[in-house]
Design a protein around this motif. Sequence first.
Motif, PDB file in Angstrom:
ATOM      1  N   ASP A  59     -28.742  70.191  33.958  1.00 15.79           N
ATOM      2  CA  ASP A  59     -27.840  69.505  33.041  1.00 15.79           C
ATOM      3  C   ASP A  59     -26.413  69.667  33.545  1.00 15.79           C
ATOM      4  O   ASP A  59     -26.053  70.712  34.092  1.00 15.79           O
ATOM      5  CB  ASP A  59     -27.936  70.100  31.629  1.00 15.79           C
ATOM      6  CG  ASP A  59     -29.179  69.658  30.874  1.00 15.79           C
ATOM      7  OD1 ASP A  59     -29.853  68.711  31.325  1.00 15.79           O
ATOM      8  OD2 ASP A  59     -29.457  70.251  29.818  1.00 15.79           O
ATOM      9  N   CYS A  75     -24.527  68.918  26.567  1.00 14.13           N
ATOM     10  CA  CYS A  75     -25.979  68.782  26.717  1.00 14.13           C
ATOM     11  C   CYS A  75     -26.757  69.674  25.747  1.00 14.13           C
ATOM     12  O   CYS A  75     -27.882  69.333  25.370  1.00 14.13           O
ATOM     13  CB  CYS A  75     -26.390  69.064  28.157  1.00 14.13           C
ATOM     14  SG  CYS A  75     -25.863  67.775  29.315  1.00 14.13           S
ATOM     15  N   VAL A  78     -27.293  67.575  22.830  1.00 10.65           N
ATOM     16  CA  VAL A  78     -28.320  66.567  23.122  1.00 10.65           C
ATOM     17  C   VAL A  78     -29.704  67.181  22.959  1.00 10.65           C
ATOM     18  O   VAL A  78     -30.600  66.580  22.370  1.00 10.65           O
ATOM     19  CB  VAL A  78     -28.138  65.992  24.548  1.00 10.65           C
ATOM     20  CG1 VAL A  78     -29.304  65.089  24.929  1.00 10.65           C
ATOM     21  CG2 VAL A  78     -26.814  65.255  24.664  1.00 10.65           C
ATOM     22  N   PRO A  82     -33.293  65.394  21.129  1.00 12.99           N
ATOM     23  CA  PRO A  82     -33.398  64.562  22.332  1.00 12.99           C
ATOM     24  C   PRO A  82     -33.911  63.148  22.069  1.00 12.99           C
ATOM     25  O   PRO A  82     -33.497  62.211  22.753  1.00 12.99           O
ATOM     26  CB  PRO A  82     -34.342  65.350  23.236  1.00 12.99           C
ATOM     27  CG  PRO A  82     -35.076  66.273  22.333  1.00 12.99           C
ATOM     28  CD  PRO A  82     -34.154  66.564  21.189  1.00 12.99           C
ATOM     29  N   ASP A  83     -34.793  62.962  21.097  1.00 13.05           N
ATOM     30  CA  ASP A  83     -35.320  61.621  20.832  1.00 13.05           C
ATOM     31  C   ASP A  83     -34.210  60.634  20.490  1.00 13.05           C
ATOM     32  O   ASP A  83     -34.281  59.471  20.861  1.00 13.05           O
ATOM     33  CB  ASP A  83     -36.351  61.649  19.702  1.00 13.05           C
ATOM     34  CG  ASP A  83     -37.633  62.370  20.103  1.00 13.05           C
ATOM     35  OD1 ASP A  83     -37.872  62.535  21.312  1.00 13.05           O
ATOM     36  OD2 ASP A  83     -38.379  62.774  19.200  1.00 13.05           O
ATOM     37  N   CYS A  86     -30.877  61.248  23.837  1.00 17.01           N
ATOM     38  CA  CYS A  86     -31.083  61.055  25.275  1.00 17.01           C
ATOM     39  C   CYS A  86     -30.837  59.618  25.719  1.00 17.01           C
ATOM     40  O   CYS A  86     -30.596  59.381  26.900  1.00 17.01           O
ATOM     41  CB  CYS A  86     -32.472  61.524  25.678  1.00 17.01           C
ATOM     42  SG  CYS A  86     -32.565  63.328  25.732  1.00 17.01           S
ATOM     43  N   LYS A  87     -30.872  58.676  24.802  1.00 21.31           N
ATOM     44  CA  LYS A  87     -30.532  57.300  25.166  1.00 21.31           C
ATOM     45  C   LYS A  87     -29.115  57.253  25.723  1.00 21.31           C
ATOM     46  O   LYS A  87     -28.811  56.480  26.608  1.00 21.31           O
ATOM     47  CB  LYS A  87     -30.653  56.389  23.949  1.00 21.31           C
ATOM     48  CG  LYS A  87     -32.069  56.225  23.480  1.00 21.31           C
ATOM     49  CD  LYS A  87     -32.130  55.464  22.182  1.00 21.31           C
ATOM     50  CE  LYS A  87     -33.551  55.502  21.654  1.00 21.31           C
ATOM     51  NZ  LYS A  87     -33.632  55.323  20.239  1.00 21.31           N
ATOM     52  N   LYS A  90     -29.268  60.887  29.066  1.00 19.21           N
ATOM     53  CA  LYS A  90     -30.341  61.418  29.917  1.00 19.21           C
ATOM     54  C   LYS A  90     -29.960  61.543  31.390  1.00 19.21           C
ATOM     55  O   LYS A  90     -30.468  62.414  32.075  1.00 19.21           O
ATOM     56  CB  LYS A  90     -31.640  60.661  29.744  1.00 19.21           C
ATOM     57  CG  LYS A  90     -31.721  59.305  30.337  1.00 19.21           C
ATOM     58  CD  LYS A  90     -33.120  58.756  30.103  1.00 19.21           C
ATOM     59  CE  LYS A  90     -33.209  57.301  30.442  1.00 19.21           C
ATOM     60  NZ  LYS A  90     -34.556  56.810  30.178  1.00 19.21           N
ATOM     61  N   CYS A  93     -27.931  64.847  31.294  1.00 19.70           N
ATOM     62  CA  CYS A  93     -28.626  65.987  30.676  1.00 19.70           C
ATOM     63  C   CYS A  93     -30.130  65.886  30.913  1.00 19.70           C
ATOM     64  O   CYS A  93     -30.927  65.843  29.968  1.00 19.70           O
ATOM     65  CB  CYS A  93     -28.336  66.015  29.175  1.00 19.70           C
ATOM     66  SG  CYS A  93     -26.588  66.000  28.748  1.00 19.70           S
ATOM     67  N   CYS A  97     -33.291  66.359  28.212  1.00 18.03           N
ATOM     68  CA  CYS A  97     -34.074  65.157  27.935  1.00 18.03           C
ATOM     69  C   CYS A  97     -35.456  65.161  28.591  1.00 18.03           C
ATOM     70  O   CYS A  97     -36.158  64.155  28.560  1.00 18.03           O
ATOM     71  CB  CYS A  97     -33.287  63.933  28.382  1.00 18.03           C
ATOM     72  SG  CYS A  97     -31.744  63.722  27.471  1.00 18.03           S
ATOM     73  N   GLU A  99     -36.394  65.126  31.734  1.00 16.45           N
ATOM     74  CA  GLU A  99     -36.455  64.079  32.751  1.00 16.45           C
ATOM     75  C   GLU A  99     -36.572  64.626  34.174  1.00 16.45           C
ATOM     76  O   GLU A  99     -36.364  63.891  35.128  1.00 16.45           O
ATOM     77  CB  GLU A  99     -35.184  63.209  32.661  1.00 16.45           C
ATOM     78  CG  GLU A  99     -35.088  62.378  31.413  1.00 16.45           C
ATOM     79  CD  GLU A  99     -36.027  61.188  31.422  1.00 16.45           C
ATOM     80  OE1 GLU A  99     -36.199  60.568  32.482  1.00 16.45           O
ATOM     81  OE2 GLU A  99     -36.606  60.894  30.366  1.00 16.45           O
TER      82      GLU A  99
END
Length: 116
Positions: A59, A75, A78, A82-83, A86-87, A90, A93, A97, A99
């Motif tokens: 992050d 972060c 975030v 995250p749901d 993260c849009k 992401k 971070c 997220c 990722e």
Amino acid sequence: EWAVDGVDATVACCKCGGGTKNWACTAAPTDEPTVKPPTDAPTEPPTAVCDPNFTSCCDSSSWKITRNNGKIKDCSWVAMQPDRRCKLAKLNCPVACDECGTETPTETPTETPTET
């Protein structure tokens, strides 16, 4: 005629029946000032949070967003939702997220290639 941040004395004045949550009224003035306790000493700057399975995925420690209320978020904010968040974050971070992916393969490879 006179106002601060668009609020004049008829709105802000407690004696006149005004006063809002932004212009809170106290019972009466006091002779002594209100003293707030000192804040904690500054801490070390934050370090990046990295995925333990994929250490090159971290992050950002410098990414920040200022919310409408003036609060600065990073972060760790975030990661709490995250749901929803993260849009927006992401790319900055990826650990928060989820990722990062994995560093090691998830399936065992076959011993030799086979012809199909």
